[in-house]
Design a protein around this motif. Sequence first.
Motif, short mmCIF file in Angstrom:
data_model
loop_
_atom_site.label_atom_id
_atom_site.label_comp_id
_atom_site.label_asym_id
_atom_site.label_seq_id
_atom_site.Cartn_x
_atom_site.Cartn_y
_atom_site.Cartn_z
N TRP A 175 0.85 -1.26 -0.14
CA TRP A 175 -0.05 -0.22 -0.16
C TRP A 175 0.75 1.25 0.09
O TRP A 175 1.97 1.11 0.42
N ILE A 176 0.38 2.38 -0.34
CA ILE A 176 1.25 3.66 -0.56
C ILE A 176 0.01 4.75 -0.21
O ILE A 176 -1.10 4.83 -0.74
N GLU A 177 0.32 5.47 0.60
CA GLU A 177 -0.57 6.46 1.23
C GLU A 177 0.34 7.92 0.63
O GLU A 177 1.46 8.18 1.39
N VAL A 178 -0.58 8.68 -0.17
CA VAL A 178 0.35 9.75 -0.71
C VAL A 178 0.00 11.14 -0.02
O VAL A 178 -1.40 11.35 0.52
N ASP B 104 3.96 15.37 -2.20
CA ASP B 104 4.98 14.63 -3.03
C ASP B 104 5.53 13.72 -2.16
O ASP B 104 6.60 13.18 -2.55
N SER B 105 5.08 13.36 -1.05
CA SER B 105 5.77 12.26 -0.18
C SER B 105 4.68 11.02 -0.08
O SER B 105 3.55 11.47 -0.51
N ALA B 106 5.30 10.14 0.47
CA ALA B 106 4.30 8.91 0.50
C ALA B 106 4.59 7.87 1.51
O ALA B 106 6.26 7.74 1.75
N THR B 107 4.06 7.16 1.85
CA THR B 107 4.35 6.14 3.17
C THR B 107 3.96 4.93 2.55
O THR B 107 2.85 4.64 1.71
N ILE B 108 4.81 3.77 2.73
CA ILE B 108 4.55 2.46 1.90
C ILE B 108 4.60 1.46 2.90
O ILE B 108 5.52 1.29 3.93
N GLY B 109 3.86 0.24 2.70
CA GLY B 109 3.91 -0.78 3.73
C GLY B 109 3.36 -1.95 3.17
O GLY B 109 3.01 -1.87 1.86
N ILE B 110 3.14 -2.99 3.54
CA ILE B 110 2.42 -4.19 3.04
C ILE B 110 0.96 -4.27 3.66
O ILE B 110 0.56 -3.70 4.75
N THR B 111 -0.01 -4.89 2.90
CA THR B 111 -1.47 -5.01 3.27
C THR B 111 -1.69 -6.09 4.24
O THR B 111 -0.76 -6.87 4.46
N ASP B 112 -2.69 -5.96 4.94
CA ASP B 112 -3.24 -6.87 5.84
C ASP B 112 -3.32 -8.30 5.22
O ASP B 112 -2.85 -9.55 5.88
N TYR B 113 -3.72 -8.49 4.01
CA TYR B 113 -3.66 -9.60 3.33
C TYR B 113 -2.37 -10.33 3.24
O TYR B 113 -2.25 -11.43 3.64
N ALA B 114 -1.23 -9.45 2.67
CA ALA B 114 0.21 -9.79 2.59
C ALA B 114 0.61 -10.27 4.06
O ALA B 114 1.22 -11.48 4.05
N PRO C 87 -0.35 -3.59 9.98
CA PRO C 87 0.28 -3.54 8.81
C PRO C 87 -0.28 -2.50 7.94
O PRO C 87 0.81 -1.98 7.37
N GLU C 88 -1.31 -1.70 8.16
CA GLU C 88 -1.68 -0.71 7.54
C GLU C 88 -1.58 0.76 8.30
O GLU C 88 -2.27 1.45 8.05
N GLY C 89 -0.71 0.53 9.54
CA GLY C 89 -0.69 1.55 10.24
C GLY C 89 0.69 1.73 10.72
O GLY C 89 1.73 2.10 10.11
N ASP C 90 1.05 1.58 12.07
CA ASP C 90 2.30 1.77 12.84
C ASP C 90 3.26 0.67 12.03
O ASP C 90 4.50 0.83 12.34
#
Length: 123
Positions: free
Chosen positions: A11-14, A17-27, A90-93
């Motif tokens: 996932w990528i939260e925009v 011009d910057s973004a935070t990236i992580g893996i999904t709950d499914y992953a 996974p989609e937070g901290d």
Amino acid sequence: MPRYFSEEHEWIEVDGDSATIGITDYAQGQLGDIVFVEVPAAGATVAKGKEAAVVESVKAASDVYAPVSGTVIEGNAALEDDPALVNTAPEGDGWFFKLTIADKGELDGLMDEVKYKAFVASL
């Protein structure tokens, strides 16, 4: 802030011009208990679709791919001490890294949440 998803379950939260990236709950559910995470260092350059981080679970090691190209601003240092954050939030901290987006046009190939949920349901 808009959030997008890749077919590789990042996932990528925009935010501008910057973004935070992580893996999904499914992953994280597919991986199982996370025991180690290696995130990119600040200043590293990542390319869309290329390896950007590594996550290891009791089941397997897996690469985390950059959903867009850019320069890393920060890696999530909390994951060094507590890699299980990827399981519990996974989609937070449990995010992996933040970057400055090199080309916002690369976001066009990603899915929104509705499309991602449909994608996961089809697996």
